[in-house]
Design a protein around this motif. Structure first.
Motif, PDB file in Angstrom:
ATOM      1  N   UNK A  76      24.818  -9.006  63.008  1.00  0.00           N
ATOM      2  CA  UNK A  76      24.034  -9.453  64.163  1.00  0.00           C
ATOM      3  C   UNK A  76      22.569  -9.168  63.884  1.00  0.00           C
ATOM      4  N   UNK A  77      21.767 -10.226  63.889  1.00  0.00           N
ATOM      5  CA  UNK A  77      20.336 -10.131  63.580  1.00  0.00           C
ATOM      6  C   UNK A  77      19.550 -10.441  64.844  1.00  0.00           C
ATOM      7  N   UNK A  78      19.121  -9.419  65.581  1.00  0.00           N
ATOM      8  CA  UNK A  78      18.475  -9.661  66.871  1.00  0.00           C
ATOM      9  C   UNK A  78      17.025 -10.094  66.755  1.00  0.00           C
ATOM     10  N   UNK A  79      16.595 -10.914  67.686  1.00  0.00           N
ATOM     11  CA  UNK A  79      15.178 -11.255  67.772  1.00  0.00           C
ATOM     12  C   UNK A  79      14.381 -10.135  68.435  1.00  0.00           C
ATOM     13  N   UNK A  80      15.090  -9.256  69.145  1.00  0.00           N
ATOM     14  CA  UNK A  80      14.407  -8.254  69.948  1.00  0.00           C
ATOM     15  C   UNK A  80      13.901  -8.870  71.236  1.00  0.00           C
ATOM     16  N   UNK A  81      13.167  -8.090  71.982  1.00  0.00           N
ATOM     17  CA  UNK A  81      12.609  -8.574  73.245  1.00  0.00           C
ATOM     18  C   UNK A  81      11.666  -9.742  72.994  1.00  0.00           C
ATOM     19  N   UNK A  82      11.781 -10.777  73.789  1.00  0.00           N
ATOM     20  CA  UNK A  82      10.895 -11.945  73.674  1.00  0.00           C
ATOM     21  C   UNK A  82      10.103 -12.071  74.972  1.00  0.00           C
ATOM     22  N   UNK A  83       8.807 -11.870  74.872  1.00  0.00           N
ATOM     23  CA  UNK A  83       7.914 -11.986  76.026  1.00  0.00           C
ATOM     24  C   UNK A  83       7.170 -13.318  75.946  1.00  0.00           C
ATOM     25  N   UNK A  84       6.422 -13.673  76.974  1.00  0.00           N
ATOM     26  CA  UNK A  84       5.620 -14.915  76.898  1.00  0.00           C
ATOM     27  C   UNK A  84       4.589 -14.904  75.776  1.00  0.00           C
ATOM     28  N   UNK A  85       4.314 -13.741  75.197  1.00  0.00           N
ATOM     29  CA  UNK A  85       3.326 -13.651  74.118  1.00  0.00           C
ATOM     30  C   UNK A  85       3.950 -13.822  72.738  1.00  0.00           C
ATOM     31  N   UNK A 100      18.690 -10.174  54.536  1.00  0.00           N
ATOM     32  CA  UNK A 100      18.444  -8.975  53.726  1.00  0.00           C
ATOM     33  C   UNK A 100      19.518  -7.914  53.987  1.00  0.00           C
ATOM     34  N   UNK A 101      19.889  -7.758  55.258  1.00  0.00           N
ATOM     35  CA  UNK A 101      20.939  -6.781  55.601  1.00  0.00           C
ATOM     36  C   UNK A 101      22.274  -7.192  54.983  1.00  0.00           C
ATOM     37  N   UNK A 102      22.562  -8.492  54.984  1.00  0.00           N
ATOM     38  CA  UNK A 102      23.800  -8.982  54.396  1.00  0.00           C
ATOM     39  C   UNK A 102      23.840  -8.697  52.891  1.00  0.00           C
ATOM     40  N   UNK A 103      22.745  -8.954  52.223  1.00  0.00           N
ATOM     41  CA  UNK A 103      22.695  -8.689  50.780  1.00  0.00           C
ATOM     42  C   UNK A 103      22.875  -7.202  50.492  1.00  0.00           C
ATOM     43  N   UNK A 104      22.255  -6.357  51.312  1.00  0.00           N
ATOM     44  CA  UNK A 104      22.406  -4.912  51.143  1.00  0.00           C
ATOM     45  C   UNK A 104      23.862  -4.481  51.308  1.00  0.00           C
ATOM     46  N   UNK A 105      24.602  -5.214  52.134  1.00  0.00           N
ATOM     47  CA  UNK A 105      26.008  -4.891  52.371  1.00  0.00           C
ATOM     48  C   UNK A 105      26.914  -5.411  51.265  1.00  0.00           C
ATOM     49  N   UNK A 106      26.355  -6.140  50.315  1.00  0.00           N
ATOM     50  CA  UNK A 106      27.145  -6.685  49.222  1.00  0.00           C
ATOM     51  C   UNK A 106      27.584  -8.117  49.424  1.00  0.00           C
ATOM     52  N   UNK A 107      27.123  -8.745  50.487  1.00  0.00           N
ATOM     53  CA  UNK A 107      27.445 -10.157  50.720  1.00  0.00           C
ATOM     54  C   UNK A 107      26.746 -11.010  49.659  1.00  0.00           C
ATOM     55  N   UNK A 108      27.495 -11.876  49.019  1.00  0.00           N
ATOM     56  CA  UNK A 108      26.925 -12.746  47.997  1.00  0.00           C
ATOM     57  C   UNK A 108      26.966 -14.223  48.384  1.00  0.00           C
ATOM     58  N   UNK A 109      27.700 -14.509  49.461  1.00  0.00           N
ATOM     59  CA  UNK A 109      27.799 -15.903  49.929  1.00  0.00           C
ATOM     60  C   UNK A 109      27.631 -15.913  51.445  1.00  0.00           C
ATOM     61  N   UNK A 110      26.405 -15.690  51.917  1.00  0.00           N
ATOM     62  CA  UNK A 110      26.181 -15.589  53.357  1.00  0.00           C
ATOM     63  C   UNK A 110      26.223 -16.938  54.065  1.00  0.00           C
ATOM     64  N   UNK A 111      26.670 -16.897  55.309  1.00  0.00           N
ATOM     65  CA  UNK A 111      26.644 -18.056  56.189  1.00  0.00           C
ATOM     66  C   UNK A 111      25.796 -17.691  57.402  1.00  0.00           C
ATOM     67  N   UNK A 112      24.741 -18.446  57.635  1.00  0.00           N
ATOM     68  CA  UNK A 112      23.832 -18.159  58.741  1.00  0.00           C
ATOM     69  C   UNK A 112      24.090 -19.119  59.894  1.00  0.00           C
ATOM     70  N   UNK A 113      24.389 -18.546  61.058  1.00  0.00           N
ATOM     71  CA  UNK A 113      24.524 -19.346  62.270  1.00  0.00           C
ATOM     72  C   UNK A 113      23.139 -19.465  62.903  1.00  0.00           C
ATOM     73  N   UNK A 114      22.673 -20.689  63.090  1.00  0.00           N
ATOM     74  CA  UNK A 114      21.315 -20.919  63.589  1.00  0.00           C
ATOM     75  C   UNK A 114      21.371 -21.634  64.936  1.00  0.00           C
ATOM     76  N   UNK A 115      21.590 -20.901  66.016  1.00  0.00           N
ATOM     77  CA  UNK A 115      21.652 -21.538  67.338  1.00  0.00           C
ATOM     78  C   UNK A 115      20.313 -22.156  67.721  1.00  0.00           C
ATOM     79  N   UNK A 116      20.370 -23.273  68.407  1.00  0.00           N
ATOM     80  CA  UNK A 116      19.151 -23.933  68.876  1.00  0.00           C
ATOM     81  C   UNK A 116      18.653 -23.236  70.137  1.00  0.00           C
TER      82      UNK A 116
END
Length: 510
Positions: A76-85, A100-116
């Motif tokens: 889980x890769x959070x954006x953190x708090x999102x303000x109007x700024x 980067x976190x996935x690679x550190x964990x040994x993942x070599x074939x990552x799949x990124x979910x990119x919600x709109x």
């Protein structure tokens, strides 16, 4: 996965199933609850329970064992708090940190979910570019044969393998190929990316591009005649063959020139190493000066984007002004009076203000021919002043001349930057920024820099370029981009700014 160019059919994929056995880990960009971004089907309830268990998941990347995703690894890769700024950079950083976190964990074939996300129309493109940034391998590692630590990457298309989503990925791949070139040049050490070696790298990079013509000027007499201010900067370096200056011209022309409705002309500062010259840098300030070629790197990268994406409406002329500001018995020094290609005499006052000299004559040449082309717009791109960094931090300072200001061009570029996660601040060139560059000694037209000036150093540098480039009164649109704070300083990788902003504004990507 081989270092770029990325190959869509070999190691970058559209994926509709986040349980596919082709991947060994899944990364999800996690928005704050108040954004109401729907969670993926089948794992939504799992993620909801996690967020109830540990609120920290909205603050830092976390890895969870999950039976419902590829490899049973869910990052889980959070954006953190999102303000109007905040802007779309929160998405880019989330994707970059997640990969980067996935690679550190040994993942070599990552799949990124990119919600709109409706707040960020280009959010999916930006998230992909953030992922690619995490996967970038510096040139020195590639050339040493050190393999990348991943094999493939997939982008999840929300169960729909649509043409629109494929187009976003294709654009992302093209832009990343372009940014790799810029990062390679900007981040290469002073010997690997000497003027001679940059010219060779550029020729090799564009060798298969039929819509691009490259001309390398390396004759010392020619450069001394046509680019006299650059030649002065390079004098102490010219006794060593690999450090001799080069001026590389790259021209992109679409297949049907009748469709061209805009001509872009770009000049990039390519100081491969800046010692400060006779005004030598002190107090350890010399480290990192190999990044002083980031402007030329960005110009090369932008031309590569054009050669791949082939915008039919643009013609682009780029100049890479490559030299090295060295120390030696033939160094140019303060008090010298030089004659620029424009015919204006310029008094040297600080040899560490070499960047404006490196670009001045190429800028004048383009200003002379600009009105022979359709709707011309000239840019200079340079890591030019520490003042830009002091004023705006890690953002680009954009300055229009009078002709560009009429169309609010810098503001339009700023808007494009906000869409693609490149921060740009609009700075205004005022009358005093031109006047301060007028020579003080009898017979001097211009000062290299007024050493008594206490403020507005990045604006007065733009004023110098406007005056020496013959753009003070000529009705040609011109924008100066000082990327000193934005280009990226070691140990961070080069950012390749402002390639994305230029591509967005000038509709290289659509």
């Amino acid at each position: 996965m081989a270092q770029g160019p990325y190959k869509f059919d070999e190691n970058v994929f559209v994926e509709t199933n986040y349980q596919s056995t082709e991947y060994d880990g899944v990364i999800l960009i996690l928005y704050p609850d108040e954004k109401n971004i729907p969670l993926p089907r089948n794992i939504g309830s799992f993620i909801t329970e996690i967020t109830k268990l540990d609120k920290h998941v909205h603050k830092a990347c976390t890895l969870w064992n999950c039976d419902y995703v590829s490899g049973r690894r869910l990052i889980l890769a959070p954006t953190g708090t999102i303000t109007p700024y905040h802007d779309v950079r929160v998405v880019k950083e989330a994707a970059k940190k997640g990969v980067a976190r996935a690679l550190d964990a040994g993942v070599k074939k990552p799949l990124l979910i990119v919600p709109a996300c409706v707040d960020y129309p280009d959010g999916q493109l930006v998230s992909m570019l953030g992922a690619f940034e995490a996967l970038y391998q510096p040139l020195h590692l590639v050339e040493r044969g050190i393999a990348a630590n991943f094999y493939r990457i997939g982008f999840h298309a929300e169960e729909k393998n649509t043409d629109a989503f494929k187009k976003v990925i294709s654009n992302a791949i093209a832009l990343e190929r372009s940014r790799i070139i810029a990062r390679d040049i900007a981040g290469g050490d002073p010997e690997r990316m000497s003027p001679k070696n940059i010219a060779e790298y550029v020729k090799k990079t564009f060798a298969s591009d039929r819509n691009v013509v490259i001309t390398v000027h390396d004759n010392e007499k020619y450069i001394a005649k046509e680019f006299p201010l650059l030649a002065a900067v390079s004098r102490a370096a010219s006794c060593i063959d690999r450090h001799k200056p080069r001026v590389v011209q790259i021209v992109y022309t679409p297949s049907d020139e009748a469709r061209v409705n805009e001509t872009l002309m770009l000049v990039g500062k390519g100081v491969t190493y800046d010692t400060g010259g006779a005004d030598i840098k002190i107090s350890g300030r010399m480290a990192g000066m190999s990044r002083d070629k980031s402007g030329a790197a960005a110009v090369a990268g932008f031309l590569k984007a054009c050669s791949i994406l082939k915008p039919p409406h643009l013609k682009v002329i780029g100049y890479l002004c490559l030299c090295r500001n060295s120390i030696g018995e033939d160094s140019y020094v303060a008090d010298e009076l030089l004659v620029s290609k424009s015919g204006k005499t310029v008094r040297v006052t600080n040899t560490d203000a070499e960047g404006r000299f490196a670009m001045a004559d190429a800028l004048f040449k383009l200003s002379e021919i600009a009105n022979n082309h359709i709707h011309p717009h000239i840019y200079t791109i340079a890591t030019l002043t520490g003042h830009a960094r002091a004023s705006y931090g890690n953002y680009v300072a954009a300055m229009d001349n009078h002709a560009a200001k009429v169309t609010n061009h810098a503001s339009k570029l700023q808007f494009s930057g906000a869409r693609v996660a490149e921060g740009i601040e609009v700075s205004v060139v005022r009358p005093e920024d031109l006047a301060v560059n007028v020579g003080k000694c009898k017979g001097d037209d211009l000062l290299q820099v007024d050493m008594d000036a206490k403020a507005r150093h990045h604006q007065l540098a733009a004023g110098f370029l406007i005056k020496v480039g013959g753009l003070e009164d000529r009705n040609v649109k011109y924008t100066h981009l000082d990327i000193a704070g934005a280009a990226g300083s070691p140990p961070d990788e080069p950012t390749a700014v402002p390639i994305l902003s230029l591509c967005h504004l000038h509709k290289v990507i659509v």
